[in-house]
Design an enzyme around this catalytic site. Structure first.
Site, PDB file in Angstrom:
ATOM      1  N   ASN A  13      27.760  44.464  63.324  1.00 27.29           N
ATOM      2  CA  ASN A  13      26.144  43.970  62.900  1.00 27.29           C
ATOM      3  C   ASN A  13      26.154  43.408  61.609  1.00 27.29           C
ATOM      4  OD1 ASN A  13      27.148  46.283  61.248  1.00 27.29           O
ATOM      5  ND2 ASN A  13      25.423  47.690  61.414  1.00 27.29           N
ATOM      6  N   TYR A 143      43.850  51.781  52.991  1.00 29.57           N
ATOM      7  CA  TYR A 143      43.530  50.770  53.926  1.00 29.57           C
ATOM      8  C   TYR A 143      44.666  49.797  54.301  1.00 29.57           C
ATOM      9  CZ  TYR A 143      40.944  46.074  54.537  1.00 29.57           C
ATOM     10  OH  TYR A 143      40.173  44.960  55.165  1.00 29.57           O
ATOM     11  N   LYS A 147      45.865  48.970  58.008  1.00 29.10           N
ATOM     12  CA  LYS A 147      45.727  47.533  58.637  1.00 29.10           C
ATOM     13  C   LYS A 147      47.359  47.234  59.011  1.00 29.10           C
ATOM     14  CE  LYS A 147      41.813  46.320  58.155  1.00 29.10           C
ATOM     15  NZ  LYS A 147      40.691  46.062  59.249  1.00 29.10           N
TER      16      LYS A 147
HETATM   17  P1  NDP Z   1      31.648  44.825  56.518  1.00 32.23           P
HETATM   18  O1  NDP Z   1      31.830  45.820  55.608  1.00 32.23           O
HETATM   19  O2  NDP Z   1      30.736  44.013  56.192  1.00 32.23           O
HETATM   20  O3  NDP Z   1      31.362  45.520  57.893  1.00 32.23           O
HETATM   21  C1  NDP Z   1      32.106  46.546  58.514  1.00 32.23           C
HETATM   22  C2  NDP Z   1      31.458  46.946  59.913  1.00 32.23           C
HETATM   23  O4  NDP Z   1      32.282  48.023  60.513  1.00 32.23           O
HETATM   24  C3  NDP Z   1      29.886  47.392  60.009  1.00 32.23           C
HETATM   25  O5  NDP Z   1      29.335  46.672  61.073  1.00 32.23           O
HETATM   26  C4  NDP Z   1      30.120  48.654  60.015  1.00 32.23           C
HETATM   27  O6  NDP Z   1      28.750  49.276  60.468  1.00 32.23           O
HETATM   28  C5  NDP Z   1      31.209  48.839  60.957  1.00 32.23           C
HETATM   29  N1  NDP Z   1      31.680  50.310  60.821  1.00 32.23           N
HETATM   30  C6  NDP Z   1      32.291  50.886  59.787  1.00 32.23           C
HETATM   31  N2  NDP Z   1      32.644  52.401  59.940  1.00 32.23           N
HETATM   32  C7  NDP Z   1      32.563  52.537  61.255  1.00 32.23           C
HETATM   33  C8  NDP Z   1      32.735  53.457  62.174  1.00 32.23           C
HETATM   34  N3  NDP Z   1      33.178  54.596  61.888  1.00 32.23           N
HETATM   35  N4  NDP Z   1      32.289  53.309  63.428  1.00 32.23           N
HETATM   36  C9  NDP Z   1      31.859  52.281  64.085  1.00 32.23           C
HETATM   37  N5  NDP Z   1      31.619  51.020  63.413  1.00 32.23           N
HETATM   38  C10 NDP Z   1      31.954  51.233  61.955  1.00 32.23           C
HETATM   39  O7  NDP Z   1      33.134  43.920  56.839  1.00 32.23           O
HETATM   40  P2  NDP Z   1      33.741  42.909  56.906  1.00 32.23           P
HETATM   41  O8  NDP Z   1      32.985  41.977  57.807  1.00 32.23           O
HETATM   42  O9  NDP Z   1      33.833  42.379  55.587  1.00 32.23           O
HETATM   43  O10 NDP Z   1      35.080  43.242  57.491  1.00 32.23           O
HETATM   44  C11 NDP Z   1      35.151  43.386  58.932  1.00 32.23           C
HETATM   45  C12 NDP Z   1      36.790  43.615  59.379  1.00 32.23           C
HETATM   46  O11 NDP Z   1      37.606  42.569  58.695  1.00 32.23           O
HETATM   47  C13 NDP Z   1      37.153  44.993  58.600  1.00 32.23           C
HETATM   48  O12 NDP Z   1      38.143  45.796  59.569  1.00 32.23           O
HETATM   49  C14 NDP Z   1      37.940  44.435  57.311  1.00 32.23           C
HETATM   50  O13 NDP Z   1      39.034  45.499  57.111  1.00 32.23           O
HETATM   51  C15 NDP Z   1      38.460  43.257  57.858  1.00 32.23           C
HETATM   52  N6  NDP Z   1      38.955  42.398  56.816  1.00 32.23           N
HETATM   53  C16 NDP Z   1      37.783  42.107  55.773  1.00 32.23           C
HETATM   54  C17 NDP Z   1      38.069  41.295  54.685  1.00 32.23           C
HETATM   55  C18 NDP Z   1      37.190  40.507  53.710  1.00 32.23           C
HETATM   56  O14 NDP Z   1      37.505  40.060  52.541  1.00 32.23           O
HETATM   57  N7  NDP Z   1      35.993  40.976  54.017  1.00 32.23           N
HETATM   58  C19 NDP Z   1      39.523  40.667  54.432  1.00 32.23           C
HETATM   59  C20 NDP Z   1      40.455  40.998  55.524  1.00 32.23           C
HETATM   60  C21 NDP Z   1      40.107  41.885  56.664  1.00 32.23           C
HETATM   61  P3  NDP Z   1      28.185  50.410  60.065  1.00 32.23           P
HETATM   62  O15 NDP Z   1      28.493  50.773  58.475  1.00 32.23           O
HETATM   63  O16 NDP Z   1      26.800  50.502  60.522  1.00 32.23           O
HETATM   64  O17 NDP Z   1      28.886  51.638  60.684  1.00 32.23           O
END
Ligand code: NDP
Length: 237
Positions: A13, A143, A147
């Protein structure tokens, strides 16, 4: 990828997940996203409420998607959280919440997804890890452990499921311009960017492009790979 597939992007989302879901929709696929609080973000994308720390919720979400879009053929296990804290101050709750969402949650989604993939003898599992999984990161033992765990998980699935034409790969982003990165202090952001040879953070669509490639027919012979998308930050790992 020529054939239209049913694609599920967890945590779709916002951020990387939303960019990925939109790219798959642009490419003509049937796309669903899950999140705990899924706002309807795009008319072309089915939004499903699912907390992936709950196996029953995972099962219900898959049933909903299966009856609307058909069996999931491509799973992008992207949902993730951080609960950063120095080791000595980290609570058991902070450690377990991150493992339960990022690692065990991805396992729950993949286990459920493979049921139909095994029957179809075709599937793509793509896990979103992070450069810190292999580099380590002060203040992120929970974290980084989650990962790094995804690498062993995905590679074991690659071995277990390969004979059924199911591939299992990992993308390993460096810093990406999303809410997760924005939650860091300005100093933390600057320190990270200084270490990136390309000298900038990634746009979410730059991660989405590699994920879409891994789901495509062009990547049919790639499995068990860890693909860095990190501007060179993790070179050597
Ligand atoms: P965001 O924080 O923007 O989005 C995280 C998403 O995960 C949201 O859609 C959230 O929706 C969902 N989420 C969290 N907990 C749950 C749960 N228990 N069940 C279902 N959905 C869940 O993250 P990013 O887009 O930045 O990151 C996406 C992925 O990329 C992650 O795994 C992150 O670790 C990884 N990543 C990100 C980096 C960065 O710099 N941004 C770097 C390297 C890796 P909701 O809260 O509504 O549940």
């Amino acid at each position: 990828m020529t054939e239209a597939r049913t694609v599920l992007v967890t945590g779709g989302n916002r951020g990387i997940g939303l960019a990925t879901a939109r790219l798959f929709a642009d490419l003509g696929h049937r796309v669903a996203v899950t999140a705990r609080d899924p706002k309807s973000v795009d008319d072309r994308i089915m939004s499903v409420s699912c907390d992936q720390t709950d196996s029953d919720a995972v099962d219900a979400a898959f049933e909903d998607i299966e009856s609307n879009l058909g069996a999931v053929q491509v799973l992008v296990a992207n949902a993730g959280i951080t609960r950063d804290q120095l080791l000595l101050r980290m609570s058991d709750e902070e450690f377990s919440a991150v493992i339960d969402t990022n690692l065990t949650g991805s396992y729950r989604m993949a286990r459920r997804a493979t049921r139909a993939m095994l029957r179809a003898r075709w599937g793509r599992l793509i896990f979103v890890s992070s450069v810190v999984g292999l580099l380590g990161s002060a203040g992120q033992v929970n974290y980084a452990a989650s990962k790094a765990g995804l690498v062993g998980l995905a590679r074991s699935m690659a071995r277990e499921l390969g004979s059924r034409n199911i591939t299992s790969n990992i993308v390993s982003p460096g810093p990406v311009e999303t809410e997760m990165f924005a939650s860091l202090t300005d100093d933390q952001q600057t320190t990270i960017i200084e270490q990136v040879p390309l000298g900038r953070v990634a746009r979410p669509d730059e991660i989405a492009e590699t994920i879409a490639f891994l789901a495509s027919d062009s990547a049919a012979y790639i499995t068990g790979a860890v693909i860095p998308i990190d501007g060179g930050l993790g070179m050597g790992h």
